[in-house]
Design a protein around this motif. Structure first.
Motif, PDB file in Angstrom:
ATOM      1  N   TYR A 135      48.354  -1.589  48.860  1.00  0.00           N
ATOM      2  CA  TYR A 135      48.970  -0.308  48.506  1.00  0.00           C
ATOM      3  C   TYR A 135      48.058   0.842  48.956  1.00  0.00           C
ATOM      4  O   TYR A 135      48.506   1.848  49.489  1.00  0.00           O
ATOM      5  CB  TYR A 135      49.129  -0.278  46.987  1.00  0.00           C
ATOM      6  N   THR A 256      59.765  -0.920  41.859  1.00  0.00           N
ATOM      7  CA  THR A 256      59.761   0.521  41.652  1.00  0.00           C
ATOM      8  C   THR A 256      59.498   0.883  40.188  1.00  0.00           C
ATOM      9  O   THR A 256      58.958   1.938  39.896  1.00  0.00           O
ATOM     10  CB  THR A 256      61.057   1.164  42.172  1.00  0.00           C
ATOM     11  N   ALA A 263      51.566  -3.697  34.060  1.00  0.00           N
ATOM     12  CA  ALA A 263      51.200  -2.273  34.091  1.00  0.00           C
ATOM     13  C   ALA A 263      51.786  -1.573  32.863  1.00  0.00           C
ATOM     14  O   ALA A 263      51.109  -0.795  32.182  1.00  0.00           O
ATOM     15  CB  ALA A 263      51.710  -1.613  35.369  1.00  0.00           C
TER      16      ALA A 263
HETATM   17  N1  PHE Z   1      56.114   1.333  41.052  1.00  0.00           N
HETATM   18  C1  PHE Z   1      55.237   1.579  42.137  1.00  0.00           C
HETATM   19  C2  PHE Z   1      56.037   2.133  43.311  1.00  0.00           C
HETATM   20  O1  PHE Z   1      57.215   2.296  43.235  1.00  0.00           O
HETATM   21  C3  PHE Z   1      54.490   0.349  42.561  1.00  0.00           C
HETATM   22  C4  PHE Z   1      53.846  -0.399  41.462  1.00  0.00           C
HETATM   23  C5  PHE Z   1      54.199  -1.712  41.233  1.00  0.00           C
HETATM   24  C6  PHE Z   1      52.911   0.224  40.635  1.00  0.00           C
HETATM   25  C7  PHE Z   1      53.668  -2.416  40.187  1.00  0.00           C
HETATM   26  C8  PHE Z   1      52.356  -0.479  39.570  1.00  0.00           C
HETATM   27  C9  PHE Z   1      52.740  -1.771  39.338  1.00  0.00           C
HETATM   28  O2  PHE Z   1      55.481   2.407  44.335  1.00  0.00           O
END
Ligand code: PHE
Length: 478
Positions: A135, A256, A263
């Motif tokens: 990421y 998403t 988390a």
């Molecule tokens: N939700 C975040 C995104 O849409 C990615 C993510 C996934 C963050 C899992 C934290 C845990 O980009």
């Protein structure tokens, strides 16, 4: 003193006392006794929304909507958020708030010490570790594009598109921007829950919203692609729908909403008793969806106004949009990539927080030590992802680590984590505990539990089987 706190908590949880947790994790218990909570409800909503809104909304949602044909896909995606996303988010908040610990500790607290369910927490910590490594590389590209935008995009369409290939093909630049992004994330998480995560979410999220509203208005009213973008996103053409697109919508709902990796368990563990879990989960899911749709409107207005292809795929924002940005100038492109960077940063801190909270709670590390050591290890794994030339054979072809990690986490780790979380809440946790945290035991509660018992697990199982290419009614060509 610790035992008294422990006993009090056990009574509250309605679970068996867990006497030896005190022995194993002395420092962890101290942490629980004094566990910090969000300073305000607003701060929590912004932090959790910040986790949810990320590259998934601004980068992935528009491009997969483009690839899968628009309106009908959007509708299915909305359905997935409601029947899979929302119940799971509520479940994660319940586990987090009740457990008042990192995901590994929280599962034990709700079940029993040493319970096998802690493995779901482990899986979450591992997912956070791996997701953040790649990421951060993609987020690094976003920062690099802020500077490219400031300098202006020039040249032919091929040359502008080629810049992206140059960036990802150059380990030096990719690693440099990855370093910058990881340093920012570590810096924020070291600040702690209130002074780091909450404070920065309160800055990043409103800024993101202002930029996005500006870009959306520009797209809708100052380009001539606005009407077409609205039609593309909101006029469903069901003939374009396939089993493949339905499953992708489901998988995306997970990613998403930051579900399936703890988390939201971690953020839930910083909630106080007065928070209303269901109301907040609805708000967060709604905001996440709203932002994705707004980003879609902004991006597709531009794409249509220049008569370009909406189905450009993953390169949509790093290759297609810069060609348009060469016309619109930095006034549009700089805010766009700043938006992307902010969105990524508020998600990255939640990924890092899952890993950090584990080492703080379970291993008794200080926050700074956990941030620096784990942040560095994640960074090093990211270096592997940033070096596109390092490739290994995976699923029948040579691939870089970024793609491999993305594939494994999105298709296997998050859905498996989500499936187990859902089964845990639906079948293992006592009804009393569940309904207390839910805040009611009425019809909404009963419907949610029924959904979690039957509908959500089946839907998630389909995503997993699809990831394994095991669904009999799909065609899997290599
Ligand atoms: N939700 C975040 C995104 O849409 C990615 C993510 C996934 C963050 C899992 C934290 C845990 O980009």
């Amino acid at each position: 003193m610790f035992l008294a706190v422990q006993a009090f908590r056990d009574v509250q949880c309605g679970e068996k006392p867990m006497t030896n947790r005190t022995n194993i994790q002395g420092a962890g218990q101290q942490h629980v006794a004094t566990r910090v909570h969000w300073a305000s409800r607003m701060g929590f909503i912004l932090a959790a929304t910040g986790s949810a809104i990320g590259l998934g909304n601004v980068w992935k949602f528009p491009y997969i909507t483009g690839v899968y044909g628009g309106g009908a896909f959007v509708l299915v995606y909305l359905g997935c958020v409601i029947i899979v996303g929302l119940p799971l988010m509520i479940s994660e908040f319940i586990i987090g708030r009740r457990g008042q610990e990192n995901p590994v500790g929280a599962f034990q607290r709700l079940h029993r010490d040493g319970s096998v369910w802690q493995a779901v927490g482990w899986l979450g910590v591992a997912s956070g570790f791996i997701i953040l490594s790649f990421y951060s590389v993609v987020a690094g590209w976003a920062i690099s594009y802020v500077f490219k935008s400031l300098a202006g995009f020039e040249g032919t369409a091929e040359q502008i598109q080629g810049q992206f290939g140059d960036l990802i093909g150059s380990p030096t630049w990719s690693i440099l921007w990855h370093t910058v992004f990881m340093a920012l994330s570590i810096g924020i998480v070291i600040g702690g829950v209130q002074k780091g995560i909450e404070r920065w979410s309160k800055i990043l999220m409103p800024a993101l919203l202002v930029i996005l509203v500006g870009l959306m208005f520009y797209g809708l009213f100052f380009t001539n692609g606005g009407t077409q973008a609205i039609a593309f996103l909101f006029n469903p053409d069901f003939s374009k729908l396939s089993a493949e697109s339905v499953l992708s919508a489901l998988g995306h709902a997970f990613f998403t909403l930051s579900l399936g990796m703890g988390a939201m368990i971690t953020y839930g563990s910083y909630m106080g008793r007065s928070t209303r879990i269901v109301r907040d989960a609805v708000t967060i899911s709604f905001l996440d969806t709203l932002i994705a749709l707004m980003a879609g409107l902004a991006i597709f207005s531009l794409v249509f106004s220049y008569g370009l292809e909406p189905a450009a795929g993953p390169g949509l924002i790093f290759q297609t949009l810069p060609v348009l940005f060469a016309e619109t100038g930095p006034l549009i492109s700089v805010p766009f990539f700043v938006l992307l960077t902010f969105a990524a940063l508020s998600s990255a801190i939640s990924l890092l927080e899952v890993v950090v909270s584990y080492f703080v709670d379970e291993r008794g590390w200080s926050r700074t030590k956990a941030c620096l050591i784990m942040g560095t290890l994640i960074y090093l794994l990211g270096v592997l992802c940033a070096t596109a030339s390092i490739q290994v054979a995976f699923r029948g072809r040579q691939q870089g680590f970024l793609d491999i990690f993305d594939f494994i986490t999105t298709n296997y780790m998050l859905p498996i984590g989500g499936l187990l979380t859902c089964l845990f809440i639906a079948w293992v946790v006592k009804d009393k505990v569940r309904s207390e945290e839910f805040g009611s035991s009425g019809i909404v509660y009963k419907t949610t539990v029924l959904t979690l018992k039957f509908i959500t697990p089946i839907a998630v199982l389909l995503v997993i089987l699809h990831g394994l290419e095991l669904l009999p009614f799909m065609e899997y060509g290599q």
